[in-house]
Design a protein around this motif. Sequence first.
Motif, PDB file in Angstrom:
ATOM      1  N   GLU A 100       0.814  -1.216   0.000  1.00 18.84           N
ATOM      2  CA  GLU A 100       0.000   0.000   0.000  1.00 18.84           C
ATOM      3  C   GLU A 100       0.847   1.266   0.000  1.00 18.84           C
ATOM      4  OE1 GLU A 100      -2.643  -0.275   3.278  1.00 18.84           O
ATOM      5  OE2 GLU A 100      -3.884  -1.855   2.374  1.00 18.84           O
ATOM      6  N   GLU A 101       2.090   1.175   0.437  1.00 15.31           N
ATOM      7  CA  GLU A 101       2.992   2.339   0.435  1.00 15.31           C
ATOM      8  C   GLU A 101       3.775   2.451  -0.873  1.00 15.31           C
ATOM      9  OE1 GLU A 101       2.803   0.332   3.329  1.00 15.31           O
ATOM     10  OE2 GLU A 101       1.370   1.870   3.998  1.00 15.31           O
ATOM     11  N   GLY A 102       3.523   1.532  -1.783  1.00 14.81           N
ATOM     12  CA  GLY A 102       4.219   1.564  -3.058  1.00 14.81           C
ATOM     13  C   GLY A 102       5.552   0.866  -3.073  1.00 14.81           C
TER      14      GLY A 102
END
Length: 253
Positions: free
Chosen positions: A158-160
């Motif tokens: 989700e943070e890439g």
Amino acid sequence: MQNIIYVSKTIFDWDYYPGGGTIISSDVWSRSYKIWEHSKGLVDRARTEFELADGITNLKRALNHRMKLIESCYNFRSLNPSWRNKGYLEILEGFGLVRPYLMKNLLTIRNDIEHNDAEPPSKERCNEFLDIVWYFLRSTDPIVQIIKNSNQHTLYDEEGNETHYGFGISITYESSTEFEISGWFYGDIVSDEPKDEYLTLQYKDMHTKKKWENTNFNYHHNKLDSDRWIRGNLIDLDNETKKIIISKILSVT
């Protein structure tokens, strides 16, 4: 059937990038442009309706040459029996490759000229059709200059950040199209039993990280015990899933 495992279709939501392909000789794919140039010359020099009709006829030749080349490379008609008698522009539209409405108008006009001795459109309209076919050739160049047959997929959090999971998929475009897949999948998306929205995978190899625990392959060491490395062929794919997989492969430049 032996060696069957099931993997969630969500793997095709993972980010993807090109894997590879087969380069096609420019002599093959540039032929459509040579026919197009001949058509343009006929239209530019036209002084009579017969010369414009010849221009339209050759423009259709350029379009047909490119469509036949695409089919010879990818065998799209073999993917779905219902496509064998379907218009080829509609098939290409299904993969997001073309918007066929204006080109279908060209085909209608050309057929009317040939079969009903209809007058060709004006010179201005012929020039519009020249532009339309030119853009069609340019938009399909990437898939005839290189036969695209594989992608690499990677899962990001989700943070890439890139995770430890990813896979490659490659396609053999023949009368019986094969979809080979290999890579690391986390345990929650792999099942020993069939589930809704899961893919059927007949595996050739399947391992956990234990296989590499006494090796120097550090890439495999950071996996969980429940993760699985799988290599095999996707089987029993529905036509929509085939279309999704191929569309992703064709879309990457």
